[in-house]
Motif scaffolding. Structure first.
Motif, PDB file in Angstrom:
ATOM      1  N   ASP A  50      28.809  15.018  12.698  1.00 57.12           N
ATOM      2  CA  ASP A  50      29.246  16.401  12.521  1.00 57.12           C
ATOM      3  C   ASP A  50      30.123  16.802  13.704  1.00 57.12           C
ATOM      4  O   ASP A  50      29.667  16.860  14.839  1.00 57.12           O
ATOM      5  N   LEU A  51      31.396  17.060  13.421  1.00 56.78           N
ATOM      6  CA  LEU A  51      32.342  17.433  14.472  1.00 56.78           C
ATOM      7  C   LEU A  51      32.970  18.798  14.209  1.00 56.78           C
ATOM      8  O   LEU A  51      34.010  19.127  14.774  1.00 56.78           O
ATOM      9  N   HIS A  52      32.322  19.605  13.353  1.00 54.74           N
ATOM     10  CA  HIS A  52      32.947  20.879  12.966  1.00 54.74           C
ATOM     11  C   HIS A  52      33.124  21.819  14.153  1.00 54.74           C
ATOM     12  O   HIS A  52      34.001  22.687  14.146  1.00 54.74           O
ATOM     13  N   ASP A  53      32.277  21.673  15.178  1.00 53.79           N
ATOM     14  CA  ASP A  53      32.345  22.570  16.335  1.00 53.79           C
ATOM     15  C   ASP A  53      33.148  21.985  17.490  1.00 53.79           C
ATOM     16  O   ASP A  53      33.219  22.578  18.567  1.00 53.79           O
ATOM     17  N   VAL A  54      33.737  20.804  17.268  1.00 57.68           N
ATOM     18  CA  VAL A  54      34.526  20.157  18.315  1.00 57.68           C
ATOM     19  C   VAL A  54      35.991  20.479  18.077  1.00 57.68           C
ATOM     20  O   VAL A  54      36.595  19.985  17.119  1.00 57.68           O
ATOM     21  N   ALA A  55      36.561  21.282  18.944  1.00 60.37           N
ATOM     22  CA  ALA A  55      37.934  21.735  18.744  1.00 60.37           C
ATOM     23  C   ALA A  55      38.822  21.274  19.891  1.00 60.37           C
ATOM     24  O   ALA A  55      38.469  21.401  21.061  1.00 60.37           O
ATOM     25  N   LEU A  56      39.971  20.713  19.528  1.00 62.16           N
ATOM     26  CA  LEU A  56      40.944  20.331  20.536  1.00 62.16           C
ATOM     27  C   LEU A  56      41.634  21.583  21.061  1.00 62.16           C
ATOM     28  O   LEU A  56      41.770  22.578  20.334  1.00 62.16           O
ATOM     29  N   PRO A  57      42.086  21.569  22.327  1.00 62.87           N
ATOM     30  CA  PRO A  57      42.801  22.739  22.856  1.00 62.87           C
ATOM     31  C   PRO A  57      44.069  23.007  22.073  1.00 62.87           C
ATOM     32  O   PRO A  57      44.771  22.080  21.664  1.00 62.87           O
ATOM     33  N   GLN A  58      44.332  24.262  21.826  1.00 69.03           N
ATOM     34  CA  GLN A  58      45.550  24.641  21.128  1.00 69.03           C
ATOM     35  C   GLN A  58      46.727  24.599  22.100  1.00 69.03           C
ATOM     36  O   GLN A  58      46.594  24.169  23.235  1.00 69.03           O
ATOM     37  N   ALA A  59      47.898  25.039  21.628  1.00 70.36           N
ATOM     38  CA  ALA A  59      49.085  25.027  22.474  1.00 70.36           C
ATOM     39  C   ALA A  59      48.757  25.679  23.811  1.00 70.36           C
ATOM     40  O   ALA A  59      48.269  26.808  23.863  1.00 70.36           O
ATOM     41  N   HIS A  60      48.993  24.965  24.873  1.00 71.96           N
ATOM     42  CA  HIS A  60      48.543  25.411  26.180  1.00 71.96           C
ATOM     43  C   HIS A  60      49.500  24.894  27.232  1.00 71.96           C
ATOM     44  O   HIS A  60      50.123  23.849  27.068  1.00 71.96           O
ATOM     45  N   SER A  61      49.612  25.612  28.331  1.00 65.55           N
ATOM     46  CA  SER A  61      50.370  25.096  29.457  1.00 65.55           C
ATOM     47  C   SER A  61      49.520  24.037  30.143  1.00 65.55           C
ATOM     48  O   SER A  61      48.292  24.137  30.188  1.00 65.55           O
ATOM     49  N   PHE A  62      50.164  22.997  30.646  1.00 66.00           N
ATOM     50  CA  PHE A  62      49.435  21.966  31.350  1.00 66.00           C
ATOM     51  C   PHE A  62      48.941  22.500  32.696  1.00 66.00           C
ATOM     52  O   PHE A  62      49.450  23.481  33.224  1.00 66.00           O
ATOM     53  N   GLY A  63      47.951  21.837  33.233  1.00 66.56           N
ATOM     54  CA  GLY A  63      47.509  22.207  34.567  1.00 66.56           C
ATOM     55  C   GLY A  63      46.163  22.886  34.606  1.00 66.56           C
ATOM     56  O   GLY A  63      45.277  22.653  33.779  1.00 66.56           O
ATOM     57  N   ARG A  64      46.037  23.764  35.558  1.00 68.50           N
ATOM     58  CA  ARG A  64      44.760  24.379  35.899  1.00 68.50           C
ATOM     59  C   ARG A  64      44.098  25.087  34.719  1.00 68.50           C
ATOM     60  O   ARG A  64      42.867  25.074  34.582  1.00 68.50           O
ATOM     61  N   ALA A  65      44.900  25.709  33.868  1.00 68.60           N
ATOM     62  CA  ALA A  65      44.343  26.494  32.765  1.00 68.60           C
ATOM     63  C   ALA A  65      43.455  25.646  31.858  1.00 68.60           C
ATOM     64  O   ALA A  65      42.457  26.133  31.327  1.00 68.60           O
ATOM     65  N   LEU A  66      43.803  24.384  31.683  1.00 67.30           N
ATOM     66  CA  LEU A  66      43.007  23.512  30.817  1.00 67.30           C
ATOM     67  C   LEU A  66      41.613  23.269  31.391  1.00 67.30           C
ATOM     68  O   LEU A  66      40.647  23.101  30.648  1.00 67.30           O
TER      69      LEU A  66
END
Length: 227
Positions: free
Chosen positions: A50-66
């Protein structure tokens, strides 16, 4: 001796096969056939976790924010300047992999014998669709070093040929090129890149100036830890 076993063997050789299907020792369909099935005729395998709650990061700036947003497990008290060299899996990938490992440990034989290969084919087909190439041209490998070894050692070069690369190349890539040259008699031409580089065009012209009639391969590292 009775001829009956021979007669039975002859009869069985003309009987249609059905029931148990295998690929080598695996109770699975043939991987090569699954990879080549047309898109409109392909049926993806059942996803056993079950991976329904596993979400990849959406469009994002690279770096610290991730890191601050929890997409990586890296310690936020530290600033990693060389993240790429020794990595750190994104949280979504880490969680998904952990769930697959837990699923495998519950029934190792079932997973490896009946589920693993169709799942690998599914992954291969997804990657192929993403990069717009036929699925049969994709090969999953354990790491980039394995892929580079396979690619460089399959290069058709011989004595007198040249393999050209930049001095900014990754260390292990340089070693692979040098070994390939030792094995084949080819010559490694390493281009010295003057820094700073004024423009992309300057680099292109520098590379073009070192390509000769003997050049068979050009290897340019996109991103390296020493650049």
């Amino acid at each position: 001796r009775s001829p009956r076993p021979l007669a039975l063997s002859s009869i069985m050789s003309h009987m249609p096969c059905s029931g148990y299907k295998s690929f080598g020792s695996f109770h699975s369909d043939n991987v090569e056939e699954l990879v080549r099935v047309p898109v409109d005729a392909y049926t993806p395998p059942h996803i056993p976790v079950d991976l329904h709650d596993v979400a990849l990061p959406q469009a994002h700036s690279f770096g610290r924010a991730l890191i601050d947003d929890g997409h990586f497990l890296l310690d936020s008290d530290w600033t990693f300047l060389n993240h790429g060299a020794f990595g750190g899996a994104c949280r979504a990938g880490f969680v998904a992999a952990s769930r697959y490992r837990e699923h495998q440990e519950k029934q190792p034989l079932k997973f490896i014998d009946r589920e693993l290969l169709p799942l690998l084919v599914y992954s291969t087909r997804l990657i192929a669709a993403k990069v717009h190439v036929p699925a049969e041209t994709i090969a999953l490998v354990s790491c980039a070093t394995v892929a580079l070894n396979a690619a460089i050692n399959s290069v058709p070069v011989a004595a007198g040929d040249e393999i050209v690369s930049l001095n900014l190349g990754y260390g292990s890539v340089k070693k692979m090129i040098r070994q390939r040259c030792v094995d084949t008699g080819a010559k490694h031409v390493e281009i010295e890149v003057p820094l700073p580089i004024a423009s992309p065009e300057q680099l292109v012209e520098l590379i073009r100036s070192r390509i000769t009639a003997h050049t068979r391969v050009l290897i340019v590292d996109h991103v390296t830890s020493n650049s």
